[in-house]
Design a protein around this motif. Structure first.
Motif, PDB file in Angstrom:
ATOM      1  N   VAL A 247       0.820  -1.214   0.000  1.00 23.72           N
ATOM      2  CA  VAL A 247       0.000   0.000   0.000  1.00 23.72           C
ATOM      3  C   VAL A 247       0.857   1.269   0.000  1.00 23.72           C
ATOM      4  O   VAL A 247       0.657   2.154  -0.838  1.00 23.72           O
ATOM      5  N   PRO A 248       1.835   1.431   0.916  1.00 22.48           N
ATOM      6  CA  PRO A 248       2.662   2.648   0.843  1.00 22.48           C
ATOM      7  C   PRO A 248       3.455   2.759  -0.454  1.00 22.48           C
ATOM      8  O   PRO A 248       3.588   3.860  -1.013  1.00 22.48           O
ATOM      9  N   ALA A 249       4.002   1.639  -0.948  1.00 20.24           N
ATOM     10  CA  ALA A 249       4.769   1.690  -2.191  1.00 20.24           C
ATOM     11  C   ALA A 249       3.890   2.098  -3.369  1.00 20.24           C
ATOM     12  O   ALA A 249       4.358   2.787  -4.292  1.00 20.24           O
ATOM     13  N   THR A 250       2.635   1.711  -3.358  1.00 19.14           N
ATOM     14  CA  THR A 250       1.722   2.103  -4.426  1.00 19.14           C
ATOM     15  C   THR A 250       1.304   3.563  -4.302  1.00 19.14           C
ATOM     16  O   THR A 250       1.307   4.315  -5.287  1.00 19.14           O
ATOM     17  N   VAL A 251       0.963   3.990  -3.093  1.00 18.27           N
ATOM     18  CA  VAL A 251       0.516   5.372  -2.882  1.00 18.27           C
ATOM     19  C   VAL A 251       1.643   6.362  -3.184  1.00 18.27           C
ATOM     20  O   VAL A 251       1.431   7.396  -3.839  1.00 18.27           O
ATOM     21  N   LEU A 252       2.845   6.066  -2.729  1.00 17.67           N
ATOM     22  CA  LEU A 252       3.972   6.974  -2.974  1.00 17.67           C
ATOM     23  C   LEU A 252       4.252   7.111  -4.463  1.00 17.67           C
ATOM     24  O   LEU A 252       4.504   8.220  -4.959  1.00 17.67           O
ATOM     25  N   VAL A 253       4.237   6.011  -5.183  1.00 18.14           N
ATOM     26  CA  VAL A 253       4.508   6.071  -6.613  1.00 18.14           C
ATOM     27  C   VAL A 253       3.430   6.869  -7.338  1.00 18.14           C
ATOM     28  O   VAL A 253       3.731   7.678  -8.223  1.00 18.14           O
ATOM     29  N   VAL A 254       2.171   6.674  -6.967  1.00 21.55           N
ATOM     30  CA  VAL A 254       1.084   7.393  -7.633  1.00 21.55           C
ATOM     31  C   VAL A 254       1.168   8.886  -7.346  1.00 21.55           C
ATOM     32  O   VAL A 254       1.065   9.721  -8.259  1.00 21.55           O
ATOM     33  N   VAL A 255       1.377   9.271  -6.080  1.00 16.61           N
ATOM     34  CA  VAL A 255       1.390  10.684  -5.724  1.00 16.61           C
ATOM     35  C   VAL A 255       2.611  11.396  -6.324  1.00 16.61           C
ATOM     36  O   VAL A 255       2.485  12.433  -6.989  1.00 16.61           O
ATOM     37  N   ILE A 256       3.801  10.841  -6.103  1.00 15.37           N
ATOM     38  CA  ILE A 256       5.013  11.480  -6.630  1.00 15.37           C
ATOM     39  C   ILE A 256       5.015  11.456  -8.153  1.00 15.37           C
ATOM     40  O   ILE A 256       5.399  12.438  -8.807  1.00 15.37           O
ATOM     41  N   GLY A 257       4.600  10.330  -8.746  1.00 10.65           N
ATOM     42  CA  GLY A 257       4.552  10.260 -10.204  1.00 10.65           C
ATOM     43  C   GLY A 257       3.568  11.243 -10.804  1.00 10.65           C
ATOM     44  O   GLY A 257       3.826  11.817 -11.867  1.00 10.65           O
ATOM     45  N   ALA A 258       2.421  11.460 -10.146  1.00 15.48           N
ATOM     46  CA  ALA A 258       1.443  12.424 -10.657  1.00 15.48           C
ATOM     47  C   ALA A 258       1.990  13.850 -10.577  1.00 15.48           C
ATOM     48  O   ALA A 258       1.832  14.634 -11.521  1.00 15.48           O
ATOM     49  N   LEU A 259       2.624  14.191  -9.480  1.00 15.48           N
ATOM     50  CA  LEU A 259       3.205  15.533  -9.356  1.00 15.48           C
ATOM     51  C   LEU A 259       4.297  15.758 -10.388  1.00 15.48           C
ATOM     52  O   LEU A 259       4.352  16.813 -11.044  1.00 15.48           O
ATOM     53  N   ALA A 260       5.188  14.781 -10.545  1.00 16.56           N
ATOM     54  CA  ALA A 260       6.265  14.927 -11.518  1.00 16.56           C
ATOM     55  C   ALA A 260       5.724  14.928 -12.943  1.00 16.56           C
ATOM     56  O   ALA A 260       6.204  15.685 -13.798  1.00 16.56           O
ATOM     57  N   GLY A 261       4.721  14.092 -13.219  1.00 14.63           N
ATOM     58  CA  GLY A 261       4.142  14.078 -14.552  1.00 14.63           C
ATOM     59  C   GLY A 261       3.488  15.396 -14.922  1.00 14.63           C
ATOM     60  O   GLY A 261       3.611  15.869 -16.057  1.00 14.63           O
ATOM     61  N   TYR A 262       2.804  16.021 -13.963  1.00  9.56           N
ATOM     62  CA  TYR A 262       2.217  17.333 -14.223  1.00  9.56           C
ATOM     63  C   TYR A 262       3.292  18.387 -14.464  1.00  9.56           C
ATOM     64  O   TYR A 262       3.162  19.238 -15.351  1.00  9.56           O
ATOM     65  N   ALA A 263       4.367  18.322 -13.689  1.00 13.62           N
ATOM     66  CA  ALA A 263       5.452  19.292 -13.867  1.00 13.62           C
ATOM     67  C   ALA A 263       6.097  19.147 -15.241  1.00 13.62           C
ATOM     68  O   ALA A 263       6.363  20.145 -15.931  1.00 13.62           O
ATOM     69  N   PHE A 264       6.350  17.929 -15.664  1.00 18.43           N
ATOM     70  CA  PHE A 264       6.968  17.720 -16.984  1.00 18.43           C
ATOM     71  C   PHE A 264       6.016  18.076 -18.117  1.00 18.43           C
ATOM     72  O   PHE A 264       6.467  18.436 -19.211  1.00 18.43           O
ATOM     73  N   ALA A 265       4.718  17.994 -17.897  1.00 14.87           N
ATOM     74  CA  ALA A 265       3.755  18.260 -18.968  1.00 14.87           C
ATOM     75  C   ALA A 265       3.433  19.741 -19.117  1.00 14.87           C
ATOM     76  O   ALA A 265       3.318  20.238 -20.242  1.00 14.87           O
ATOM     77  N   TRP A 266       3.302  20.505 -18.000  1.00  8.01           N
ATOM     78  CA  TRP A 266       2.740  21.837 -18.081  1.00  8.01           C
ATOM     79  C   TRP A 266       3.550  22.920 -17.367  1.00  8.01           C
ATOM     80  O   TRP A 266       3.150  24.085 -17.406  1.00  8.01           O
ATOM     81  N   MET A 267       4.636  22.585 -16.757  1.00 12.33           N
ATOM     82  CA  MET A 267       5.445  23.611 -16.095  1.00 12.33           C
ATOM     83  C   MET A 267       6.753  23.809 -16.844  1.00 12.33           C
ATOM     84  O   MET A 267       7.328  22.849 -17.354  1.00 12.33           O
TER      85      MET A 267
END
Length: 304
Positions: A108-128
């Protein structure tokens, strides 16, 4: 002459007959069997794929004596062999129950961390916009080809120096680090397809980057995030290599615990069968619970 010309111009044009292309023998056969026969074949393939799962379930509901005497299919003619004694014995085995809890605490923590950090980084690479954004993204994509085996010894030495070797936290960090490249790659490509006008309208309404990410991007990225969560959950839950290297007897997950029980296969088959079925049925339940989101996330971006 004028009337004749008008009547000629108003006359309907002769019908044009388009010659029908001649179908090959393979095409005609494909059309004839594309209905019910193909569906029956696919159903049979699906049932054949489920045979090991059904066999494991029925084996887990039999006594060790029955399993040693005959195959699991005999229970179809003798349903009186079904019993929950193996599951009762499993719940009394502290090694299996503790390892099952450890698996949840790792996955559960390994899944949640990957989803949250990956979503933040993916948004930064896409629109920032920031210096070297494209080069950093290429570096992240390059990490996808790095095999896990290459990092086992260096990270084991690092965890030993900082006191994380043999703990669940070390396993969680390892899974998080190796799950992030795929997460960033998947979510960045999904977020990049969000219309720019929608984000600009939210900014004109006074939304900051965090609010824009939470209120606009995350709801729209639900299918991709669900797909990523399922992938990561299955990878971590079914992992044995990393857990075998970085955990000890007090932090081992269910995969390592079952592998330890296999060494005494003849003495504890009544524990192995129900333990293996529980280890398999939980990720299957997670997959079927988010099946629609998974399919939508996989197909996202396939058609523009």
């Amino acid at each position: 002459m004028t009337a004749d010309a008008g009547s000629i111009s108003k006359a309907a044009p002769p019908p044009v007959t388009i010659p029908k292309a001649k179908q090959s023998l393979g095409s005609r056969l494909a059309e004839r069997v594309s209905g019910g026969l193909v569906r029956v074949f696919l159903i049979l393939v699906g049932l054949f794929w489920l045979v090991p799962t059904i066999g494991l379930l029925l084996s887990s509901l039999r006594t060790p004596q029955d399993m040693a005497a005959s195959g699991w299919w005999e229970v179809l003619s003798k349903p009186s062999q079904l019993t929950f004694e193996s599951y009762d014995k499993l719940l009394q085995n502290s090694d299996i129950t503790d390892s099952l809890v450890n698996t949840v605490l790792i996955t559960v923590p390994a899944t949640v961390l990957v989803v949250v950090i990956g979503a933040l980084a993916g948004y930064a690479f896409a629109w920032m916009e920031f210096p070297g954004r494209d080069w950093w993204f290429l570096a992240v994509v390059g990490l996808l080809v790095v095999p896990v085996q290459v990092a086992l010894i260096p990270i084991a030495e690092l965890f030993g120096k900082i006191g994380l070797f043999g703990s669940m936290l070390g396993v969680i960090l390892f899974h998080t680090g190796f799950g992030l490249p795929f997460a960033v790659f998947l979510l960045r490509n999904f977020f990049a397809e969000i219309p720019r006008e929608l984000l600009e309208a939210a900014r004109l309404d006074g939304a900051g980057e965090l609010r824009l990410f939470a209120r606009v991007v995350m709801p729209l990225g639900g299918p991709a995030i669900a797909s990523l969560g399922i992938f990561q959950f299955l990878w971590v839950w079914n992992d044995m290599l990393i857990a075998l290297v970085f955990t000890d007897s007090g932090s081992q997950p269910i995969t390592v615990a079952l592998q330890t029980q296999v060494r005494q296969f003849g003495n504890n088959i009544d524990v192995l069968a129900p333990g293996a079925f529980i280890s398999m049925v939980i990720p299957l339940a997670v997959f079927f619970a988010f099946q629609r989101q998974f399919v939508s996330g996989v197909m996202a971006g396939a058609v523009k």
